[in-house]
Enzyme design. Structure first.
Site, PDB file in Angstrom:
ATOM      1  N   HIS A 160     102.819 -33.623  29.694  1.00 52.97           N
ATOM      2  CA  HIS A 160     102.343 -33.291  31.041  1.00 52.97           C
ATOM      3  C   HIS A 160     102.475 -34.451  32.018  1.00 52.97           C
ATOM      4  CE1 HIS A 160     100.011 -31.117  27.920  1.00 52.97           C
ATOM      5  NE2 HIS A 160     100.428 -30.085  28.611  1.00 52.97           N
ATOM      6  N   CYS A 202     107.715 -34.462  30.143  1.00 52.55           N
ATOM      7  CA  CYS A 202     108.878 -33.593  30.326  1.00 52.55           C
ATOM      8  C   CYS A 202     109.750 -34.148  31.451  1.00 52.55           C
ATOM      9  CB  CYS A 202     108.422 -32.182  30.680  1.00 52.55           C
ATOM     10  SG  CYS A 202     109.802 -31.092  31.099  1.00 52.55           S
ATOM     11  N   GLU A 251      98.960 -32.131  34.216  1.00 48.07           N
ATOM     12  CA  GLU A 251     100.196 -32.367  34.974  1.00 48.07           C
ATOM     13  C   GLU A 251      99.878 -32.672  36.438  1.00 48.07           C
ATOM     14  OE1 GLU A 251     104.033 -30.157  36.830  1.00 48.07           O
ATOM     15  OE2 GLU A 251     103.309 -29.312  34.935  1.00 48.07           O
ATOM     16  N   CYS A 261     109.728 -24.967  36.669  1.00 47.25           N
ATOM     17  CA  CYS A 261     110.791 -25.323  35.722  1.00 47.25           C
ATOM     18  C   CYS A 261     111.552 -24.086  35.260  1.00 47.25           C
ATOM     19  CB  CYS A 261     110.221 -26.115  34.546  1.00 47.25           C
ATOM     20  SG  CYS A 261     109.636 -25.134  33.165  1.00 47.25           S
ATOM     21  N   SER A 310      98.886 -23.415  30.740  1.00 45.30           N
ATOM     22  CA  SER A 310      99.058 -22.810  32.065  1.00 45.30           C
ATOM     23  C   SER A 310     100.136 -21.742  32.056  1.00 45.30           C
ATOM     24  CB  SER A 310      99.407 -23.899  33.082  1.00 45.30           C
ATOM     25  OG  SER A 310      99.770 -23.334  34.322  1.00 45.30           O
ATOM     26  N   SER A 345     104.864 -23.521  24.998  1.00 41.09           N
ATOM     27  CA  SER A 345     104.357 -24.472  24.009  1.00 41.09           C
ATOM     28  C   SER A 345     103.967 -23.798  22.694  1.00 41.09           C
ATOM     29  CB  SER A 345     103.155 -25.243  24.581  1.00 41.09           C
ATOM     30  OG  SER A 345     102.215 -24.352  25.151  1.00 41.09           O
TER      31      SER A 345
END
Length: 325
Positions: free
Chosen positions: A81, A103, A133, A201, A230, A273
């Site tokens: 994050h 990431c 994040e 993303c 999330s 994830s």
């Protein structure tokens, strides 16, 4: 007496499950464990998935929030994050050996913020308060970055110079919600600078697009993902918004038969994830409840792969795979 209709078909969204950023983050911890031995310290959950975190714990990863919990000279991994500049400075000052599993798509946002900040810009960040994040991205600056969670929040933002304002977005939001808030930002601040490419993303976008295709074809959507994830939460919300009941499960045993009564077609997806082993376990559970066929919808094929940090790429994957067994 009415006969209950049980699930008879499972339709899988494509793509679903692990994205390249999650794959990379988990591999960084696995390789660090192989190369340096346990314990390896990780700031925050490496990714938001209970199964993944518990698996890595069993192999010697220790998850912490406060760097004071990490002994001097230890190996520390930053989660996928991302972290604030304050955390980076503290970690460097404490002399840890650091591997950054942020990431690369989150790092891209951090780089954009740093670059435009040097040019005198302030920022609106679209995201969820308290998400790591968001804390990491907002923590790239000491001031001049304002969080908006809802359309209504935009009117409350006061900036020094509307001509020097840029917008960035948490990468795992609902594509539609982010677009709605961005439209309001552009209405209130017509000169706002947008990212060259949207911050949502590719994996978030693809998984949401897959649910948009899936939801109208099924009677219920099951999302495999942890409550803290999330992007998994957004998938469930999206199904509901499209008029299909949606439920999230952290593991197969969370599946409630009553969700499926009278709903013969079950749609199944997984957040970015969530590992495939959990999806397979849910499929097994659905078979036990009566499902006889499983098929996948066509979808985008993802071939993204991100490089590993320097110093972790010299162990063979065979050694890393051996550590998984």
């Amino acid at each position: 007496m009415e006969t209950l209709v049980h699930p008879n078909e499972v339709i899988l969204a494509e793509p679903r499950g692990f994205c390249a950023g999650v794959d990379r983050a988990i591999e960084i911890v696995e390789r660090a464990l192989v190369k340096f031995g346990a314990p390896i310290y990780v700031r925050h959950e490496i990714v938001h998935n209970t199964y993944v975190v518990n698996d890595l714990k069993s192999r010697g990863a220790i998850f912490i929030e406060d760097l004071a919990e990490v002994p001097a000279g230890a190996t520390l991994v930053f989660s996928a994050h991302g972290v604030s500049q304050e955390v980076r400075r503290e970690a460097a000052a404490r002399g840890f050996q650091i591997f950054d599993a942020t990431c690369p798509l989150v790092t891209k946002v951090h780089v954009e913020v740093a670059k435009l900040n040097r040019e005198g810009f302030e920022f609106i960040m679209i995201g969820h308060k308290g998400h790591p994040e968001v804390e990491g991205t907002m923590g790239q600056l000491s001031d001049g970055i304002y969080l908006v969670e809802e359309v209504e929040d935009v009117a409350k933002v006061q900036v020094k110079d509307p001509s020097k304002l840029a917008v960035v977005t948490q990468t795992t939001l609902s594509v539609d919600d982010a677009a709605e808030i961005l439209a309001e930002v552009k209405r209130v601040f017509p000169q706002v600078r947008e990212p060259k490419k949207q911050d949502i993303c590719y994996a978030t976008q693809n998984r949401q697009d897959a649910v948009k295709l899936l939801a109208p074809q099924v009677d219920v959507v099951i999302v495999v993902g942890s409550p803290t994830s999330s992007n998994s939460n957004r998938l469930r919300e999206l199904a509901e918004r499209l008029g299909t009941p949606g439920y999230m499960v952290d593991a197969a045993e969370d599946l409630k038969p009553e969700w499926l009564e009278g709903r013969p077609r079950v749609g199944l997806t997984a957040g970015a994830s969530a590992p495939d082993v959990l999806v397979q376990a849910v499929i097994d559970q659905l078979r036990q409840l009566g499902a006889t066929t499983v098929r996948s919808l066509p979808g985008v094929e993802e071939n993204v792969r991100f490089p590993l940090p320097v110093g972790l790429g010299d162990k063979s994957m065979a050694e890393v795979s051996a550590s998984r067994s």
